[in-house]
Design an enzyme around this catalytic site. Structure first.
Site, PDB file in Angstrom:
ATOM      1  N   TYR A  50     -12.966 -17.105  50.232  1.00  0.00           N
ATOM      2  CA  TYR A  50     -13.155 -17.460  51.529  1.00  0.00           C
ATOM      3  C   TYR A  50     -14.579 -17.737  51.681  1.00  0.00           C
ATOM      4  O   TYR A  50     -15.304 -16.496  51.762  1.00  0.00           O
ATOM      5  CB  TYR A  50     -12.366 -16.526  52.505  1.00  0.00           C
ATOM      6  CG  TYR A  50     -10.809 -16.418  52.265  1.00  0.00           C
ATOM      7  CD1 TYR A  50     -10.142 -17.257  51.643  1.00  0.00           C
ATOM      8  CD2 TYR A  50     -10.366 -15.399  53.088  1.00  0.00           C
ATOM      9  CE1 TYR A  50      -8.821 -17.053  51.594  1.00  0.00           C
ATOM     10  CE2 TYR A  50      -8.981 -15.172  53.009  1.00  0.00           C
ATOM     11  CZ  TYR A  50      -8.180 -16.191  52.216  1.00  0.00           C
ATOM     12  OH  TYR A  50      -6.913 -16.022  52.155  1.00  0.00           O
ATOM     13  N   GLY A 197       1.313 -17.804  57.350  1.00  0.00           N
ATOM     14  CA  GLY A 197       1.675 -18.960  57.987  1.00  0.00           C
ATOM     15  C   GLY A 197       2.861 -18.906  58.776  1.00  0.00           C
ATOM     16  O   GLY A 197       3.871 -19.905  59.065  1.00  0.00           O
ATOM     17  N   PRO A 198       2.820 -17.902  59.678  1.00  0.00           N
ATOM     18  CA  PRO A 198       4.071 -17.690  60.736  1.00  0.00           C
ATOM     19  C   PRO A 198       4.485 -18.738  61.831  1.00  0.00           C
ATOM     20  O   PRO A 198       5.584 -18.871  62.120  1.00  0.00           O
ATOM     21  CB  PRO A 198       3.586 -16.413  61.291  1.00  0.00           C
ATOM     22  CG  PRO A 198       2.357 -16.198  61.142  1.00  0.00           C
ATOM     23  CD  PRO A 198       1.739 -16.748  59.856  1.00  0.00           C
ATOM     24  N   VAL A 199       3.114 -19.319  62.216  1.00  0.00           N
ATOM     25  CA  VAL A 199       3.418 -20.274  63.083  1.00  0.00           C
ATOM     26  C   VAL A 199       3.174 -21.814  62.645  1.00  0.00           C
ATOM     27  O   VAL A 199       3.520 -22.775  63.162  1.00  0.00           O
ATOM     28  CB  VAL A 199       2.354 -20.357  64.238  1.00  0.00           C
ATOM     29  CG1 VAL A 199       2.463 -19.212  65.059  1.00  0.00           C
ATOM     30  CG2 VAL A 199       0.890 -20.449  63.711  1.00  0.00           C
ATOM     31  N   LYS A 201       1.313 -24.056  60.772  1.00  0.00           N
ATOM     32  CA  LYS A 201       0.108 -25.143  61.104  1.00  0.00           C
ATOM     33  C   LYS A 201       0.418 -25.486  62.690  1.00  0.00           C
ATOM     34  O   LYS A 201       0.431 -26.756  63.062  1.00  0.00           O
ATOM     35  CB  LYS A 201       0.463 -26.293  60.182  1.00  0.00           C
ATOM     36  CG  LYS A 201       0.067 -25.906  58.789  1.00  0.00           C
ATOM     37  CD  LYS A 201       0.299 -27.182  57.950  1.00  0.00           C
ATOM     38  CE  LYS A 201       0.181 -26.760  56.404  1.00  0.00           C
ATOM     39  NZ  LYS A 201       0.125 -27.978  55.501  1.00  0.00           N
ATOM     40  N   GLY A 202       0.852 -24.794  63.525  1.00  0.00           N
ATOM     41  CA  GLY A 202       0.992 -25.118  65.073  1.00  0.00           C
ATOM     42  C   GLY A 202       2.628 -25.534  65.087  1.00  0.00           C
ATOM     43  O   GLY A 202       2.684 -25.783  66.387  1.00  0.00           O
ATOM     44  N   LEU A 203       3.441 -25.523  64.363  1.00  0.00           N
ATOM     45  CA  LEU A 203       4.818 -26.027  64.484  1.00  0.00           C
ATOM     46  C   LEU A 203       5.462 -25.115  65.356  1.00  0.00           C
ATOM     47  O   LEU A 203       6.223 -25.431  66.164  1.00  0.00           O
ATOM     48  CB  LEU A 203       5.601 -26.277  63.248  1.00  0.00           C
ATOM     49  CG  LEU A 203       6.651 -27.077  63.327  1.00  0.00           C
ATOM     50  CD1 LEU A 203       6.170 -28.443  63.583  1.00  0.00           C
ATOM     51  CD2 LEU A 203       7.438 -27.130  61.926  1.00  0.00           C
ATOM     52  N   THR A 205       4.352 -23.353  68.042  1.00  0.00           N
ATOM     53  CA  THR A 205       3.458 -23.221  69.216  1.00  0.00           C
ATOM     54  C   THR A 205       3.905 -24.073  70.372  1.00  0.00           C
ATOM     55  O   THR A 205       4.678 -24.915  70.073  1.00  0.00           O
ATOM     56  CB  THR A 205       2.049 -23.337  68.935  1.00  0.00           C
ATOM     57  OG1 THR A 205       1.859 -24.608  68.902  1.00  0.00           O
ATOM     58  CG2 THR A 205       1.635 -22.455  67.760  1.00  0.00           C
TER      59      THR A 205
END
Length: 302
Positions: A50, A197-199, A201-203, A205
């Site tokens: 990173y 990746g629980p959300v 990429k914003g899907l 939210t």
């Protein structure tokens, strides 16, 4: 906040901070990490690649200010080797793993690591050699526990059968529910899942329409764009708090170790914590699961 205990005794906060999105502004990163600690988050996830190692330096420098605390857990990853010319190559060799940990420890300012994870992996790797590297690091006292970050079932199953991994990191959410096919096997081995990746990429939210347009214009997996939009709309009609819904879905699995959320601001992290703290009726979660497709991994099975 709920703590989930690994085989080694390490206690992971059920919501963890994925440090990849902290950026290289240390002042801003410190605000986010302090917000995490104030919110009960004590697991911090980074990796050697990173920001080409800068992320480990920043995380280590900030968390060194909290050395008096004994509840902070740091996880980092190895396997992707950055060559002097800037190329990235996959290197799961024992030599690389045992040399690289010295660099990660130096950047993090630590004498030993809590969690050290293989950052990928294929079935063609020298699997037993890789496993022996992590086992040796445990015996040498340089790591407390080790794990695997992968979405390849054949690799995951080999490590479950032939190693003492404590954690499995995989993308996992209501839409990408492929890890479900492995949950029984993972739980039987006493391994805990780090759900990244629980959300999605914003899907999951309140900005899901923006995410659909900007990041899922071609659909995903077995969903075309229209079907995906319809599915997420149905989920929103069922439960408007989409983040809380996907978090509650993940919390329903006994194998859950930590839900890894990224944050580029303190406010974004506070919103995630608030959603984690909400309780969604299990009956609603069950209905939500019935709305989405049953997905399975279709590659890297053997």
């Amino acid at each position: 906040m709920q703590k989930n205990i690994l085989k080694s005794g390490l206690a992971l906060s059920e919501l963890g901070l994925g440090c990849m999105s902290l950026g290289t502004n240390e002042k801003q990163a410190q605000e986010i990490i302090e917000t995490a600690l104030e919110s009960g988050i004590t697991y911090f996830d980074t990796a050697d690649i990173y920001d080409k190692g800068e992320n480990e330096k920043i995380v280590g420098n900030i968390l060194s200010q909290y050395q008096q605390r004994d509840d902070i857990v740091i996880g980092t990853k190895v396997g992707n080797q950055l060559k002097p010319n800037g190329d990235m190559v996959w290197n799961p060799s024992k030599k690389h793993i045992k040399e690289n940990i010295k660099q990660s420890l130096q950047r993090l300012g630590l004498e030993h690591l809590d969690l050290y994870m293989l950052h990928g992996g294929t079935i063609e790797d020298p699997l037993d050699e890789t496993i022996s590297a992590f086992e040796e690091l445990k015996k040498e006292g340089l790591v407390k526990g080790y794990g695997l970050s992968s979405i390849r079932p054949n690799v995951i199953r080999y490590y479950l059968a032939n190693s003492d991994i404590e954690v499995l990191m995989s993308q996992f959410n209501l839409i990408d529910n492929r890890p479900e096919m492995l949950m029984d096997e993972v739980h039987e081995k006493g391994v805990k899942v780090l759900a990244r990746g629980p959300v999605f990429k914003g899907l999951f939210t309140q900005n899901y329409n923006k995410a659909l347009t900007q990041k899922f214009n071609d659909g995903i997996f077995e969903y075309d764009a229209d079907t995906l939009a319809k599915t997420v709309s149905q989920l929103h009609d069922l439960e408007p708090e989409l983040t809380a819904l996907t978090f509650s879905y993940l919390k329903s699995f006994d194998a859950l170790g930590s839900i890894i959320v990224g944050a580029s601001s303190s406010e974004q992290l506070r919103q995630n914590v608030a959603q984690y703290d909400k309780t969604i009726d299990p009956a609603i979660v069950k209905k939500a699961r019935a709305i989405v497709k049953d997905l399975n991994y279709t590659h890297h099975l053997k």
